[in-house]
Design an enzyme around this catalytic site. Sequence first.
Site, short mmCIF file in Angstrom:
data_model
loop_
_atom_site.label_atom_id
_atom_site.label_comp_id
_atom_site.label_asym_id
_atom_site.label_seq_id
_atom_site.Cartn_x
_atom_site.Cartn_y
_atom_site.Cartn_z
N ASN A 111 89.10 7.35 11.63
CA ASN A 111 88.06 6.59 12.33
C ASN A 111 88.64 5.62 13.37
OD1 ASN A 111 86.53 7.99 10.57
ND2 ASN A 111 85.86 6.23 9.34
N THR A 156 63.83 3.89 57.95
CA THR A 156 63.17 3.47 56.71
C THR A 156 62.02 4.47 56.55
OG1 THR A 156 61.59 1.99 57.77
CG2 THR A 156 63.69 1.01 57.12
N HIS A 157 61.73 4.81 55.32
CA HIS A 157 60.71 5.85 55.03
C HIS A 157 61.06 7.17 55.72
CE1 HIS A 157 58.11 2.43 53.78
NE2 HIS A 157 58.67 1.85 54.83
N SER A 278 74.93 33.35 53.01
CA SER A 278 73.86 33.97 52.24
C SER A 278 74.15 35.45 52.06
CB SER A 278 72.54 33.77 53.00
OG SER A 278 71.62 34.77 52.64
N LYS A 284 73.02 32.53 57.98
CA LYS A 284 73.01 31.28 57.22
C LYS A 284 74.38 30.66 57.02
CE LYS A 284 70.12 29.38 55.49
NZ LYS A 284 69.41 29.62 54.22
N ASN A 286 75.32 27.37 54.61
CA ASN A 286 74.65 26.42 53.71
C ASN A 286 75.56 25.30 53.23
OD1 ASN A 286 72.30 27.99 53.80
ND2 ASN A 286 73.05 29.32 52.16
N GLU A 291 74.82 20.14 48.09
CA GLU A 291 73.72 20.45 47.17
C GLU A 291 74.17 20.44 45.71
OE1 GLU A 291 71.22 23.86 48.49
OE2 GLU A 291 72.29 23.58 50.37
N GLN A 323 81.13 12.15 16.60
CA GLN A 323 81.96 13.25 17.11
C GLN A 323 81.31 13.87 18.36
OE1 GLN A 323 84.33 15.83 14.45
NE2 GLN A 323 82.86 17.42 14.97
#
Length: 463
Positions: A111, A156-157, A278, A284, A286, A291, A323
């Site tokens: 322990n 912002t937003h 892809s 493509k 990516n 991600e 454990q």
Amino acid sequence: MSKKMWDGRFTKETDKAVNDYNSSISFDYRLYKHDINGSIAHATMLAEKNIISKEDGILIVDGLRQILADIENAKITFNPNAEDIHMFVEDQLTKRIGDAGKRLHTGRSRNDQVALDIKLYLLEQIENIQVQLELLCRTILVIASKNLTTILPGYTHLQRAQPITFAHHMMAYVEMFLRDISRLNDCADRMNISPLGSGALAGTTYDLDRKSVANMLGLSGITDNSLDGVSDRDYVLEFASNLSIFMVHISRLSEEIILWSSQEFSFIELDDSFSTGSSIMPQKKNPDVAELSRGKAGRVFGSLMTLLTVMKGLPLAYNKDMQEDKEAIFDSVDTVNTCLPAFTGMLRTMTIHTERMRQAASGGFTNATDLADYLVKKGIPFRDAHEISGKLVRHCIFNNCALLDLSIDDFKYFSPIISDDIYNAISLETCVNERKIVGGPAFDTVKKAISDAYTKLDSLIKN
Ligand code: ARG
């Protein structure tokens, strides 16, 4: 089935299903080095205190060193039937040196042993991760230094708000990552104390020199309560939450990278070597690294939740539930350790499209606040200035132009107080450079922030 070290009081062999269920060697083998180093320190102290003989002490320490070397040179493999790494090492030792090996566990329990092992393991991982974090910060600092005058819209937003620089934007992430490094330092400082001597739960009757064991292991102190010494996993929770907060930061930057590399934004382009294609769409490219990093944040948060849930409601002191801490924390460590090099490489190799950024900052009326501030500086109350600026924006939207495209007569129509100096006052450069307030985006202010960050980084890493 192999003989158990604890089978003295048992009349039956452990059921195979229980054996499989109970065994942790398939994952806690990772703690072998920390387990052996902890045992070497413990045995050295036992011999110094004459709790075991000097000869046995030497046999044990040499035996443990050989086991360590043999594991590292792949001369021995972990026995899947061993209950856990602690039992495996002790069993190996006894097979090699006989009775002396059976004396290693004097005054110790698994322990306090396992609590020590995890601490030593995590302290090592903190250093590894900090090295990677330092590299990440330095990579961003180089990008920032090269983009002191690269203007882009701040949002912002997710709506264009005010012009800032790419350096300023990236420096926000340096602040986050510096805090992550510092949080890991705090976590290490609290973790850095030895639980050995706590025994199973109630300490031990042997006169152990707990401080000398801590010293040998490079730890700064010893725990003050034996029950807490074996049942505390705060350091695992703290470390897992530090990694979770770090992944929040990585995830936010990932999201921006993904947006910026879209054709709609085209603020950056990721290097081919850090992008993927892809299987069906030939065109493509990516941003998988970003991600995955955004997605893997979920795993790290999940481990934190696992750990919190395992620990809640556990009575003192040790319970086998604990454990379960290992796989969760190992997964967090692995996730962060594989994320960091890929992520840093992705940033280091990306191309920055400064013209696209500037073009975006020129649209969207990001200088409308500065137009209002210009009027305020000429004596108009801010609320009125806000309204005049708003009307000018509306006029521009109607005429499909930017504020800087307006003639001086257009400006004067909305407020006669406006004069020729308006063009300079609301140029993107002025908007950025007038914000020289500490923490602002002005070119020189960010230059200073970058050099301050290098200093902070040095002091955090030396710490
Ligand atoms: N493998 C165990 C763990 O990881 C070690 C401690 C076992 N202690 C015990 N009393 N069964 O927690």
